[in-house]
Scaffold this motif. Structure first.
Motif, PDB file in Angstrom:
ATOM      1  N   LYS A  44       6.134  92.620  24.554  1.00 35.48           N
ATOM      2  CA  LYS A  44       6.856  91.492  23.720  1.00 35.48           C
ATOM      3  C   LYS A  44       6.438  92.202  22.493  1.00 35.48           C
ATOM      4  O   LYS A  44       5.385  92.505  22.150  1.00 35.48           O
ATOM      5  N   ASN A  68      19.117  82.996  24.618  1.00 36.96           N
ATOM      6  CA  ASN A  68      17.687  82.535  24.282  1.00 36.96           C
ATOM      7  C   ASN A  68      17.595  82.547  22.522  1.00 36.96           C
ATOM      8  O   ASN A  68      18.260  83.034  21.939  1.00 36.96           O
ATOM      9  N   MET A  70      14.024  82.261  21.573  1.00 40.29           N
ATOM     10  CA  MET A  70      12.462  82.094  21.998  1.00 40.29           C
ATOM     11  C   MET A  70      11.664  81.745  20.589  1.00 40.29           C
ATOM     12  O   MET A  70      11.030  81.015  20.750  1.00 40.29           O
ATOM     13  N   GLY A  71      12.079  82.603  19.577  1.00 41.04           N
ATOM     14  CA  GLY A  71      11.547  82.465  18.185  1.00 41.04           C
ATOM     15  C   GLY A  71      10.302  83.422  18.080  1.00 41.04           C
ATOM     16  O   GLY A  71       9.334  82.912  17.333  1.00 41.04           O
ATOM     17  N   LEU A  72      10.275  84.517  18.698  1.00 38.17           N
ATOM     18  CA  LEU A  72       8.944  85.217  18.537  1.00 38.17           C
ATOM     19  C   LEU A  72       7.712  84.801  19.231  1.00 38.17           C
ATOM     20  O   LEU A  72       6.538  85.124  18.530  1.00 38.17           O
ATOM     21  N   ASN A 127      10.842  96.336  15.945  1.00 37.21           N
ATOM     22  CA  ASN A 127      12.091  95.385  15.951  1.00 37.21           C
ATOM     23  C   ASN A 127      12.414  94.838  14.788  1.00 37.21           C
ATOM     24  O   ASN A 127      11.791  94.205  13.963  1.00 37.21           O
ATOM     25  N   CYS A 130      15.335  90.432  15.560  1.00 40.03           N
ATOM     26  CA  CYS A 130      15.042  89.401  16.154  1.00 40.03           C
ATOM     27  C   CYS A 130      15.927  88.181  15.357  1.00 40.03           C
ATOM     28  O   CYS A 130      15.993  88.205  14.171  1.00 40.03           O
ATOM     29  N   PRO A 131      16.904  87.682  16.216  1.00 37.61           N
ATOM     30  CA  PRO A 131      17.749  86.791  15.500  1.00 37.61           C
ATOM     31  C   PRO A 131      17.539  85.321  15.609  1.00 37.61           C
ATOM     32  O   PRO A 131      18.139  84.607  15.179  1.00 37.61           O
ATOM     33  N   ASN A 132      16.128  85.129  15.963  1.00 45.28           N
ATOM     34  CA  ASN A 132      15.824  83.491  16.252  1.00 45.28           C
ATOM     35  C   ASN A 132      14.726  83.071  15.609  1.00 45.28           C
ATOM     36  O   ASN A 132      14.334  82.300  15.974  1.00 45.28           O
ATOM     37  N   ASN A 193      19.938  94.960  20.606  1.00 42.84           N
ATOM     38  CA  ASN A 193      19.227  93.741  20.941  1.00 42.84           C
ATOM     39  C   ASN A 193      20.360  92.723  21.179  1.00 42.84           C
ATOM     40  O   ASN A 193      21.547  92.999  21.308  1.00 42.84           O
ATOM     41  N   SER A 194      19.987  91.568  21.677  1.00 46.44           N
ATOM     42  CA  SER A 194      20.909  90.237  22.021  1.00 46.44           C
ATOM     43  C   SER A 194      22.101  90.376  20.844  1.00 46.44           C
ATOM     44  O   SER A 194      21.711  90.565  19.678  1.00 46.44           O
TER      45      SER A 194
HETATM   46  O1  LIG Z   1      13.547  85.037  20.102  1.00 47.52           O
HETATM   47  C1  LIG Z   1      13.075  86.009  20.487  1.00 47.52           C
HETATM   48  O2  LIG Z   1      11.788  85.937  20.256  1.00 47.52           O
HETATM   49  C2  LIG Z   1      13.924  87.122  20.601  1.00 47.52           C
HETATM   50  N1  LIG Z   1      14.978  86.958  21.017  1.00 47.52           N
HETATM   51  C3  LIG Z   1      16.055  88.102  21.161  1.00 47.52           C
HETATM   52  O3  LIG Z   1      16.891  88.226  22.100  1.00 47.52           O
HETATM   53  N2  LIG Z   1      15.545  89.334  20.537  1.00 47.52           N
HETATM   54  C4  LIG Z   1      14.469  89.658  20.032  1.00 47.52           C
HETATM   55  O4  LIG Z   1      14.298  90.616  19.279  1.00 47.52           O
HETATM   56  C5  LIG Z   1      13.960  88.404  19.777  1.00 47.52           C
HETATM   57  I1  LIG Z   1      12.000  88.707  18.722  1.00 47.52           I
END
Ligand SMILES: O=C(O)c1[nH]c(=O)[nH]c(=O)c1I
Length: 312
Positions: A44, A68, A70-72, A127, A130-132, A193-194
């Motif tokens: 991760k 998702n 998640m927010g890292l 990375n 990250c979009p979140n 990435n997503s």
């Molecule tokens: O929300 C996340 O943790 C996250 N979620 C994603 O879909 N891609 C990413 O690179 C990350 I850092």
């Protein structure tokens, strides 16, 4: 028939692995991937300090994929450096991937200094996509910042390193990004990435399905395969041959793996499908890919990597 591959002059028994963020949060999840048919794992994305991430629900599985935000969430880079060091001792000679991300150029440099001073001897995945993280922009869409980050990173770090990129949707953006990426001694780029900030709705409840960001989140799964293949192939056509490509996005079958490699990928990563099926997914995908290769008379990935035909 072999699905083995090489990346950054390291050998992998299988070309498939998890995508960062999926089944890689802690030692237990990483052990499951390490013990599976996957060729290796990536952690991760680790940040300088551990993070709880966004409020739940923050992941939702749909028929065609996932959303998702998640927010890292992660245990912090030091945790992952310790955990991977243990795997390196357990399996000397196996190359692991460590994903990381900072919230500034200075943080990126600090992260890489830590990694350089550690026992880590695998491949770093920085990375940039990250979009979140609410309030934080997609670095990968800010070309000037990407250039500055890569300059700073390579002033700091001389081990094998690749970058996780967001999907691009414009041929001129592929051209512009390739000019930047070709300036640096990158081992690889990982696309995609997503697809950021999609929206999935529960019609019964007339409500979004995840809590953060009013339900906006990164889209994965079958929805993203055409975009993933386009990004893999576009960069394969534009990058200097020293920069290899990891294909990520939309892999649910051996056929999807085959297509990513045909587009130019040297390795592939599985996210949503791994979340749905668990680590045994790698056995199924490997068998399906081998059956396709056998039917076509291929014995190694090199027999067809990047050989997607264009119509004259
Ligand atoms: O929300 C996340 O943790 C996250 N979620 C994603 O879909 N891609 C990413 O690179 C990350 I850092």
């Amino acid at each position: 028939i072999s699905t083995a591959t090489k990346l950054a002059n390291r050998s992998f028994s299988n070309c498939m692995m998890n995508a960062a963020g999926v089944w890689c949060m802690d030692e237990a999840e990483l052990t499951a991937i390490d013990d599976s048919a996957a060729g290796t794992f990536v952690t991760k994305s680790g940040t300088l300090v551990s993070r709880p991430g966004n409020p739940e629900p923050r992941y939702y599985e749909t028929a065609l994929g996932s959303i998702n935000s998640m927010g890292l969430p992660n245990h912090g880079i030091d945790y992952y450096l310790d955990v991977v060091a243990a795997f390196q001792k357990k399996n000397p000679g196996k190359t692991y991937f460590l994903s990381c991300t900072g919230f500034s150029i200075e943080q990126d440099q600090t992260l890489l200094r830590k990694i350089k001073d550690s026992e880590f001897n695998g491949i770093v995945e920085l990375n940039l996509s990250c979009p979140n993280v609410p309030g934080k922009p997609q670095i990968g869409y800010d070309f000037e910042t990407v250039d500055q980050i890569l300059a700073a990173v390579f002033a700091e770090y001389d081990g094998p390193l690749g970058v996780k990129l967001p999907p691009y949707f414009d041929l001129v953006h592929f051209d512009q990004m390739a000019v930047i990426l070709n300036k640096y001694p990158l081992a690889y780029i990982n696309s995609i990435n997503s697809i950021g900030n999609g929206l999935y709705i529960d019609d019964e409840k007339e409500e979004v399905v995840i809590k953060p960001k009013n339900g906006f989140g990164g889209i994965g799964g079958e929805y993203v395969k055409p975009t993933a293949l386009a990004n893999v192939h576009a960069f394969y056509q534009r990058l200097k041959p020293e920069i290899q490509i990891i294909g990520t996005g939309g892999i649910t079958s051996g056929r999807d793996v085959f297509e990513h490699i045909l587009c130019g990928a040297s390795m592939v990563q599985v996210g949503t499908e791994l979340a749905k099926e668990g680590p045994q997914v790698f056995e199924r995908l490997t068998k399906e890919l081998q059956d396709i290769m056998a039917a076509k008379g291929y014995t190694t990935l090199a027999d067809f990597r990047g050989k997607l035909r264009h119509q004259d």
